[in-house]
Design an enzyme around this catalytic site. Structure first.
Site, PDB file in Angstrom:
ATOM      1  N   HIS A   1      -9.131  -1.419  18.409  1.00 14.78           N
ATOM      2  CA  HIS A   1      -8.898  -0.077  17.851  1.00 14.78           C
ATOM      3  C   HIS A   1     -10.234   0.482  17.377  1.00 14.78           C
ATOM      4  CE1 HIS A   1      -6.754   3.174  16.063  1.00 14.78           C
ATOM      5  NE2 HIS A   1      -6.958   2.815  14.817  1.00 14.78           N
TER       6      HIS A   1
ATOM      7  N   ARG B   1      -1.789   9.217  20.971  1.00 16.83           N
ATOM      8  CA  ARG B   1      -2.833  10.259  20.947  1.00 16.83           C
ATOM      9  C   ARG B   1      -3.218  10.667  22.368  1.00 16.83           C
ATOM     10  NH1 ARG B   1      -6.183   7.674  15.857  1.00 16.83           N
ATOM     11  NH2 ARG B   1      -5.082   8.882  14.281  1.00 16.83           N
TER      12      ARG B   1
ATOM     13  N   SER C   1      -4.000  -1.933   8.232  1.00 16.50           N
ATOM     14  CA  SER C   1      -5.311  -1.742   7.593  1.00 16.50           C
ATOM     15  C   SER C   1      -6.443  -1.893   8.612  1.00 16.50           C
ATOM     16  CB  SER C   1      -5.505  -2.776   6.486  1.00 16.50           C
ATOM     17  OG  SER C   1      -4.402  -2.800   5.620  1.00 16.50           O
ATOM     18  N   ASN C   2      -7.459  -1.068   8.445  1.00 17.19           N
ATOM     19  CA  ASN C   2      -8.621  -1.105   9.354  1.00 17.19           C
ATOM     20  C   ASN C   2      -9.775  -1.916   8.786  1.00 17.19           C
ATOM     21  OD1 ASN C   2      -8.147   0.282  11.792  1.00 17.19           O
ATOM     22  ND2 ASN C   2      -7.967   2.192  10.640  1.00 17.19           N
TER      23      ASN C   2
ATOM     24  N   ASP D   1      -2.960   4.802  19.488  1.00 19.62           N
ATOM     25  CA  ASP D   1      -3.955   5.302  20.445  1.00 19.62           C
ATOM     26  C   ASP D   1      -3.268   5.848  21.700  1.00 19.62           C
ATOM     27  OD1 ASP D   1      -6.050   4.621  18.732  1.00 19.62           O
ATOM     28  OD2 ASP D   1      -6.165   2.580  19.515  1.00 19.62           O
TER      29      ASP D   1
ATOM     30  N   ARG E   1     -15.207   2.411  11.226  1.00 19.48           N
ATOM     31  CA  ARG E   1     -14.139   1.502  10.800  1.00 19.48           C
ATOM     32  C   ARG E   1     -14.726   0.170  10.349  1.00 19.48           C
ATOM     33  NH1 ARG E   1     -11.630   3.769  15.428  1.00 19.48           N
ATOM     34  NH2 ARG E   1      -9.818   4.999  14.883  1.00 19.48           N
TER      35      ARG E   1
ATOM     36  N   ASN F   1      -1.076   7.100   1.722  1.00 20.68           N
ATOM     37  CA  ASN F   1      -0.564   8.048   2.723  1.00 20.68           C
ATOM     38  C   ASN F   1       0.223   7.367   3.832  1.00 20.68           C
ATOM     39  OD1 ASN F   1      -1.414  10.458   1.631  1.00 20.68           O
ATOM     40  ND2 ASN F   1      -3.432  10.362   2.609  1.00 20.68           N
ATOM     41  N   VAL F   2      -0.362   6.315   4.419  1.00 23.37           N
ATOM     42  CA  VAL F   2       0.328   5.650   5.532  1.00 23.37           C
ATOM     43  C   VAL F   2       1.546   4.901   5.000  1.00 23.37           C
ATOM     44  CG1 VAL F   2       0.152   3.950   7.388  1.00 23.37           C
ATOM     45  CG2 VAL F   2      -1.812   5.403   6.867  1.00 23.37           C
ATOM     46  N   GLY F   3       1.357   4.149   3.901  1.00 22.85           N
ATOM     47  CA  GLY F   3       2.449   3.343   3.353  1.00 22.85           C
ATOM     48  C   GLY F   3       3.608   4.200   2.856  1.00 22.85           C
TER      49      GLY F   3
ATOM     50  N   GLY G   1       0.877  -1.185   0.000  1.00 25.64           N
ATOM     51  CA  GLY G   1       0.000   0.000   0.000  1.00 25.64           C
ATOM     52  C   GLY G   1       0.905   1.222   0.000  1.00 25.64           C
TER      53      GLY G   1
HETATM   54  N1  APR Z   1      -2.849  -4.492  -3.109  1.00 26.58           N
HETATM   55  C1  APR Z   1      -1.973  -3.486  -2.915  1.00 26.58           C
HETATM   56  N2  APR Z   1      -2.339  -2.235  -2.606  1.00 26.58           N
HETATM   57  C2  APR Z   1      -3.656  -1.993  -2.536  1.00 26.58           C
HETATM   58  C3  APR Z   1      -4.630  -2.985  -2.729  1.00 26.58           C
HETATM   59  C4  APR Z   1      -4.173  -4.292  -3.030  1.00 26.58           C
HETATM   60  N3  APR Z   1      -5.018  -5.302  -3.242  1.00 26.58           N
HETATM   61  N4  APR Z   1      -5.851  -2.427  -2.568  1.00 26.58           N
HETATM   62  C5  APR Z   1      -5.660  -1.129  -2.270  1.00 26.58           C
HETATM   63  N5  APR Z   1      -4.338  -0.853  -2.248  1.00 26.58           N
HETATM   64  C6  APR Z   1      -3.669   0.411  -2.032  1.00 26.58           C
HETATM   65  C7  APR Z   1      -4.385   1.573  -2.707  1.00 26.58           C
HETATM   66  O1  APR Z   1      -4.113   1.603  -4.102  1.00 26.58           O
HETATM   67  C8  APR Z   1      -3.804   2.760  -1.949  1.00 26.58           C
HETATM   68  O2  APR Z   1      -2.678   3.319  -2.618  1.00 26.58           O
HETATM   69  O3  APR Z   1      -3.668   0.761  -0.659  1.00 26.58           O
HETATM   70  C9  APR Z   1      -3.368   2.166  -0.618  1.00 26.58           C
HETATM   71  C10 APR Z   1      -4.090   2.777   0.569  1.00 26.58           C
HETATM   72  O4  APR Z   1      -3.657   4.085   0.676  1.00 26.58           O
HETATM   73  P1  APR Z   1      -4.615   5.302   1.100  1.00 26.58           P
HETATM   74  O5  APR Z   1      -5.878   5.197   0.356  1.00 26.58           O
HETATM   75  O6  APR Z   1      -3.813   6.549   1.016  1.00 26.58           O
HETATM   76  O7  APR Z   1      -4.959   4.961   2.621  1.00 26.58           O
HETATM   77  P2  APR Z   1      -4.073   5.272   3.917  1.00 26.58           P
HETATM   78  O8  APR Z   1      -4.447   6.595   4.463  1.00 26.58           O
HETATM   79  O9  APR Z   1      -2.649   5.015   3.591  1.00 26.58           O
HETATM   80  O10 APR Z   1      -4.625   4.179   4.913  1.00 26.58           O
HETATM   81  C11 APR Z   1      -4.328   2.810   4.717  1.00 26.58           C
HETATM   82  O11 APR Z   1      -4.395   2.295   7.058  1.00 26.58           O
HETATM   83  O12 APR Z   1      -4.985   3.611   8.853  1.00 26.58           O
HETATM   84  C12 APR Z   1      -5.407   2.623   7.971  1.00 26.58           C
HETATM   85  O13 APR Z   1      -7.803   2.957   7.805  1.00 26.58           O
HETATM   86  C13 APR Z   1      -6.584   3.080   7.125  1.00 26.58           C
HETATM   87  O14 APR Z   1      -7.078   0.913   6.222  1.00 26.58           O
HETATM   88  C14 APR Z   1      -6.485   2.162   5.947  1.00 26.58           C
HETATM   89  C15 APR Z   1      -4.968   1.970   5.824  1.00 26.58           C
END
Ligand code: APR
Length: 312
Positions: A176, A152, A120-121, A149, A89, A13-15, A10
């Protein structure tokens, strides 16, 4: 021998932020993978071009191909759909179960000895999915929530008392979600019990703020959810593992009778080291905290029952 490889699944943003934080440790080769081809490649290139300025020297790879993730030591899984404003969530459940299942199957094929850190959530449920799908021993499947948590809660106490966050010690256990369990009884500021410093009424407000800390950010951002603190929390877990720190951090892990919890993934204090979850540390809880943890665990268990139907 080369550097350990850390893969982040992923590249959102988080990744992406986790990959940056990991690169800046200058200890690892970092692989960023996403299903959207340009995203991991573009971010990895941008990070590689930052190296000359920031001074790190590990390899950075952006990819859609799991072959590039082969033999990772730790795989951080952030893939999924983030919460939209007003969305709970748990509503994310079905989509993210499918995503996490397919990701874990491919991760396991290429890195059979990796330690999985799930982000992931809904978090506890996704950690359950990863454990079930991977077939890994419970020591190698962990969920990141408690560190976030707790951070925070620490931030809000530090602000309230106008002291450094480093003086504030606390842990948030449980799932969570809205039923998370801040351990007020063992929260201290420079060793002093929090109840001597903050009124019960105000403490309840701070706890409430922590419970809704994620939703508050979702609302403010309008697009997407929190990522600086979540990525920092995931990287703290990776570092505790890779550097064999034996840090005690609240993580989602499979309880086998500890805290009276049987066979549920939920946030409890875990000693983290090179083998992953080395031990669940049992600290004394007040009867209120114990009851709140049981309630939070029941919520997670209910969600996992729903998932069992989706996985078969
Ligand atoms: N394989 C690989 N990547 C994937 C897949 C998959 N099958 N499905 C979705 N993704 C990627 C998306 O393309 C996207 O780039 O996962 C990424 C998620 O990134 P964001 O939408 O920016 O989400 P983000 O804010 O990073 O949060 C990711 O962490 O905190 C939790 O609730 C949040 O579940 C979410 C996760």
């Amino acid at each position: 021998m080369g550097r350990d490889k850390i893969t982040v699944i992923g590249a959102g943003n988080v990744g992406g932020t986790a990959a940056q934080r990991l690169a800046e440790k200058d200890c690892y080769d970092v692989v960023l993978l996403d299903i959207i081809p340009g995203l991991p490649k573009g971010k990895a290139l941008d990070l590689a071009q930052s190296a000359a300025i920031c001074g790190y020297t590990g390899q950075l790879t952006g990819t859609t191909d799991y072959k590039d993730t082969a033999d990772s030591s730790v795989v951080v899984i952030t893939s999924g759909i983030p919460r939209k404003p007003g969305m709970s969530r748990d509503e994310l459940l079905e989509t993210n179960v499918k995503i996490v299942k397919s990701v874990v199957e491919q991760v396991v094929e290429h890195s059979p000895n990796a330690i999985l850190v799930i982000v992931s959530n809904p978090l506890d449920a996704m950690t359950y999915v990863a454990h079930k799908v991977s077939g890994f021993p419970k020591e190698r499947v962990l969920g990141m929530a408690g560190v976030l948590d707790s951070a925070r809660f620490r931030a809000s106490i530090a602000k309230e008392l106008a002291v450094s966050v480093q003086e504030v010690h606390t842990m948030v256990l449980g799932g969570h979600g809205d039923s998370m369990v801040p351990l007020i009884g063992s929260t201290t500021v420079a060793g002093a019990p929090i109840r001597d410093l903050v009124s019960e009424e105000r403490l309840n407000e701070l706890v409430d703020g922590t419970r809704h800390g994620g939703a508050e950010i979702v609302k403010l951002l309008e697009k997407g959810s929190a990522f600086y603190a979540p990525s920092a929390a995931a990287v703290q877990m990776v570092e505790a593992i890779m550097k064999d720190r034996h840090s005690i951090l609240p993580c989602a892990t499979l309880c086998k009778g500890e805290y009276g919890i049987q066979d549920v993934f939920v946030g409890v204090p875990v000693k983290l080291g090179r083998r992953g979850a080395e031990q669940i540390v049992e600290i004394a809880l007040t009867s209120d905290e114990q009851a709140a943890l049981a309630k939070s665990t029941a919520d997670v268990k209910e969600l996992c029952h729903q998932i069992d139907g989706m996985l078969t």
